[in-house]
Structures are given as structure tokens and as C-alpha cells.
Design a protein around this motif. Structure first.
Motif, PDB file in Angstrom:
ATOM      1  N   GLN A 125      47.030  -3.656  47.547  1.00 23.18           N
ATOM      2  CA  GLN A 125      48.470  -3.513  47.393  1.00 23.18           C
ATOM      3  C   GLN A 125      48.798  -2.910  46.027  1.00 23.18           C
ATOM      4  OE1 GLN A 125      50.917  -3.834  49.425  1.00 23.18           O
ATOM      5  NE2 GLN A 125      49.822  -4.750  51.132  1.00 23.18           N
ATOM      6  N   PRO A 126      49.378  -1.726  45.983  1.00 19.43           N
ATOM      7  CA  PRO A 126      49.698  -1.099  44.698  1.00 19.43           C
ATOM      8  C   PRO A 126      50.612  -1.969  43.836  1.00 19.43           C
ATOM      9  CG  PRO A 126      50.024   0.460  46.481  1.00 19.43           C
ATOM     10  CD  PRO A 126      49.737  -0.861  47.112  1.00 19.43           C
ATOM     11  N   LEU A 127      51.499  -2.710  44.454  1.00 20.74           N
ATOM     12  CA  LEU A 127      52.415  -3.550  43.691  1.00 20.74           C
ATOM     13  C   LEU A 127      51.661  -4.634  42.931  1.00 20.74           C
ATOM     14  CD1 LEU A 127      55.440  -3.434  43.346  1.00 20.74           C
ATOM     15  CD2 LEU A 127      55.656  -5.223  45.054  1.00 20.74           C
ATOM     16  N   TYR A 128      50.621  -5.203  43.542  1.00 19.50           N
ATOM     17  CA  TYR A 128      49.803  -6.202  42.854  1.00 19.50           C
ATOM     18  C   TYR A 128      48.919  -5.549  41.799  1.00 19.50           C
ATOM     19  CZ  TYR A 128      50.776 -10.008  46.147  1.00 19.50           C
ATOM     20  OH  TYR A 128      51.359 -10.995  46.876  1.00 19.50           O
ATOM     21  N   VAL A 129      48.340  -4.411  42.143  1.00 20.47           N
ATOM     22  CA  VAL A 129      47.428  -3.744  41.212  1.00 20.47           C
ATOM     23  C   VAL A 129      48.149  -3.372  39.924  1.00 20.47           C
ATOM     24  CG1 VAL A 129      46.014  -1.686  40.861  1.00 20.47           C
ATOM     25  CG2 VAL A 129      45.931  -2.886  43.041  1.00 20.47           C
ATOM     26  N   LEU A 130      49.402  -2.987  40.035  1.00 18.12           N
ATOM     27  CA  LEU A 130      50.136  -2.493  38.876  1.00 18.12           C
ATOM     28  C   LEU A 130      50.828  -3.571  38.057  1.00 18.12           C
ATOM     29  CD1 LEU A 130      51.630   0.672  40.546  1.00 18.12           C
ATOM     30  CD2 LEU A 130      49.749   0.544  38.925  1.00 18.12           C
ATOM     31  N   THR A 131      50.837  -4.802  38.530  1.00 24.41           N
ATOM     32  CA  THR A 131      51.420  -5.870  37.741  1.00 24.41           C
ATOM     33  C   THR A 131      50.460  -6.256  36.618  1.00 24.41           C
ATOM     34  OG1 THR A 131      52.262  -8.125  37.770  1.00 24.41           O
ATOM     35  CG2 THR A 131      50.546  -7.617  39.332  1.00 24.41           C
ATOM     36  N   PRO A 132      50.972  -6.656  35.469  1.00 20.64           N
ATOM     37  CA  PRO A 132      50.080  -7.106  34.390  1.00 20.64           C
ATOM     38  C   PRO A 132      49.233  -8.312  34.791  1.00 20.64           C
ATOM     39  CG  PRO A 132      52.286  -6.709  33.539  1.00 20.64           C
ATOM     40  CD  PRO A 132      52.365  -6.574  35.026  1.00 20.64           C
ATOM     41  N   LEU A 133      49.687  -9.071  35.778  1.00 16.66           N
ATOM     42  CA  LEU A 133      48.925 -10.227  36.241  1.00 16.66           C
ATOM     43  C   LEU A 133      47.892  -9.852  37.307  1.00 16.66           C
ATOM     44  CD1 LEU A 133      51.812 -12.830  36.547  1.00 16.66           C
ATOM     45  CD2 LEU A 133      50.076 -12.672  34.771  1.00 16.66           C
ATOM     46  N   GLY A 134      47.862  -8.596  37.716  1.00 13.38           N
ATOM     47  CA  GLY A 134      46.953  -8.175  38.781  1.00 13.38           C
ATOM     48  C   GLY A 134      45.491  -8.427  38.466  1.00 13.38           C
ATOM     49  N   MET A 135      45.047  -8.019  37.302  1.00 15.29           N
ATOM     50  CA  MET A 135      43.635  -8.201  36.939  1.00 15.29           C
ATOM     51  C   MET A 135      43.268  -9.673  36.769  1.00 15.29           C
ATOM     52  SD  MET A 135      42.306  -5.332  37.287  1.00 15.29           S
ATOM     53  CE  MET A 135      40.694  -5.548  36.590  1.00 15.29           C
ATOM     54  N   PRO A 136      44.088 -10.485  36.071  1.00 12.79           N
ATOM     55  CA  PRO A 136      43.745 -11.915  36.012  1.00 12.79           C
ATOM     56  C   PRO A 136      43.710 -12.571  37.393  1.00 12.79           C
ATOM     57  CG  PRO A 136      45.345 -11.399  34.314  1.00 12.79           C
ATOM     58  CD  PRO A 136      45.209 -10.178  35.171  1.00 12.79           C
ATOM     59  N   LEU A 137      44.638 -12.181  38.277  1.00  9.16           N
ATOM     60  CA  LEU A 137      44.636 -12.756  39.622  1.00  9.16           C
ATOM     61  C   LEU A 137      43.397 -12.319  40.405  1.00  9.16           C
ATOM     62  CD1 LEU A 137      48.417 -12.516  40.490  1.00  9.16           C
ATOM     63  CD2 LEU A 137      47.057 -14.598  40.372  1.00  9.16           C
ATOM     64  N   MET A 138      42.993 -11.065  40.248  1.00 11.37           N
ATOM     65  CA  MET A 138      41.765 -10.599  40.898  1.00 11.37           C
ATOM     66  C   MET A 138      40.562 -11.382  40.383  1.00 11.37           C
ATOM     67  SD  MET A 138      41.910  -6.497  41.204  1.00 11.37           S
ATOM     68  CE  MET A 138      43.490  -5.781  40.852  1.00 11.37           C
ATOM     69  N   ALA A 139      40.509 -11.590  39.066  1.00 12.68           N
ATOM     70  CA  ALA A 139      39.396 -12.336  38.478  1.00 12.68           C
ATOM     71  C   ALA A 139      39.376 -13.777  38.986  1.00 12.68           C
ATOM     72  CB  ALA A 139      39.501 -12.309  36.953  1.00 12.68           C
ATOM     73  N   LEU A 140      40.547 -14.410  39.059  1.00  7.82           N
ATOM     74  CA  LEU A 140      40.610 -15.786  39.559  1.00  7.82           C
ATOM     75  C   LEU A 140      40.192 -15.863  41.030  1.00  7.82           C
ATOM     76  CD1 LEU A 140      43.862 -17.124  37.853  1.00  7.82           C
ATOM     77  CD2 LEU A 140      41.503 -17.781  37.363  1.00  7.82           C
ATOM     78  N   CYS A 141      40.584 -14.874  41.821  1.00  5.76           N
ATOM     79  CA  CYS A 141      40.153 -14.847  43.223  1.00  5.76           C
ATOM     80  C   CYS A 141      38.647 -14.658  43.326  1.00  5.76           C
ATOM     81  CB  CYS A 141      40.904 -13.764  43.993  1.00  5.76           C
ATOM     82  SG  CYS A 141      42.618 -14.217  44.341  1.00  5.76           S
ATOM     83  N   GLY A 142      38.082 -13.868  42.438  1.00  2.68           N
ATOM     84  CA  GLY A 142      36.626 -13.728  42.397  1.00  2.68           C
ATOM     85  C   GLY A 142      35.942 -15.038  42.043  1.00  2.68           C
ATOM     86  N   VAL A 143      36.520 -15.774  41.097  1.00  2.90           N
ATOM     87  CA  VAL A 143      35.977 -17.090  40.722  1.00  2.90           C
ATOM     88  C   VAL A 143      36.084 -18.045  41.910  1.00  2.90           C
ATOM     89  CG1 VAL A 143      36.373 -19.110  39.252  1.00  2.90           C
ATOM     90  CG2 VAL A 143      36.395 -16.815  38.259  1.00  2.90           C
TER      91      VAL A 143
END
Length: 161
Positions: A125-143
């Protein structure tokens, strides 16, 4: 059953519950700021009528803010609502099951589903990717995915011992 593996599994379930709740909480943290107003992903999904100036299809400021060409993507709150709701439900249910059934396999299965779905959702989702919280949320989902897979393996090994 091995007592040490049970303790490790219980610790993993508590860690998993905390990380799942962190992902749920971050959905409500302001992710964007434009013209002095801030908005979270949850606000964009649950109150779209309040966010018309934020809509990528209605605002040049939105695309300038993200420095990306989103006009062609036709992103709306409905595009991310399904994933948002699924992540909220999986996160809350998973955390409850981690606390109540921390040594069973079910919380870890829910966690694996949430982690993998979250990674998919945040990457796609481009909207999630472009939010400043996108990368931390991706990292947390990976964890979440990694801890869940470790928990599934531990519950399997513990059951067979």
C-alpha cells in the motif's frame, strides 16, 4: 513437556503480545502532518469525511508532501480499511490469546498471520509505505512473524518431548 521450553515459550508469548499491541497502538499515532494538522492511519480510515483535504485525489499538497506521484493510484480510505481492520483484529485477539494461552500454538499462529499480512500490507500500500511510521511498522511486523515462527517451533518441540 520440558519446563525450560515452556518458560521460553511463555516469554516469547509475552514479547509477542507486547509487539502486537505496539502495532495496534501505532495505527492511532499521527503519521502525517500537513498545514499544521496531523492525522493517523486510523483517523484516515475511520473518519474519511474529516480528511478530504488529505485525500491524494483531491489535494496537490498531499502529493507534494510525500514527494510522490499518487494521483494515478487513486488511493482512498477504502483501499486500506480492510487491511487496517484485519491488523487491528489480529493484533488484539493475538495479544489476548498470548496472555491467556501463552504456551499453546494458537497465539503464535495468529501472530504469524498478522506478521506476514502486515508485511504484505505495508509493502503493497503506497499510503503505508510513504508514512513516516511505515518502516517501523514493517520492522515490527517482521519481528512478529519471526517470534511467531520461533514460538510455533518451540510449541511443536515441547509437545513432542
Amino acid at each position: 513437556m520440558n519446563k525450560n521450553l515452556t518458560v521460553i515459550t511463555r516469554i516469547l508469548s509475552i514479547v509477542l503480545a507486547l509487539v502486537m499491541l505496539a502495532v495496534v497502538a501505532l495505527q492511532f499515532v499521527p503519521a502525517w502532518e500537513l498545514e499544521g494538522e496531523s492525522m493517523s492511519v486510523a483517523e484516515y480510515v475511520w473518519f474519511p469525511y474529516k480528511t478530504s483535504q488529505w485525500h491524494p485525489n483531491n489535494s496537490d499538497d498531499f502529493t507534494k508532501f510525500f514527494r510522490a506521484e499518487l494521483e494515478d493510484d487513486l488511493i482512498s480510505a477504502g483501499d486500506i480499511a480492510g487491511g487496517h481492520v484485519i491488523l487491528l483484529v489480529l493484533g488484539i485477539l493475538g495479544a489476548i490469546f498470548c496472555i491467556t494461552k501463552g504456551t499453546k500454538r494458537l497465539p503464535f499462529i495468529l501472530g504469524a498471520v498478522m506478521g506476514l499480512f502486515g508485511l504484505y500490507e505495508y509493502f503493497m500500500q503506497p499510503l503505508y509505505v510513504l508514512t513516516p511510521l511505515g518502516m517501523p511498522l514493517m520492522a515490527l511486523c517482521g519481528v512478529i512473524a519471526a517470534v511467531s515462527i520461533a514460538g510455533i517451533v518451540l510449541t511443536y518441540v515441547n509437545k513432542n518431548n
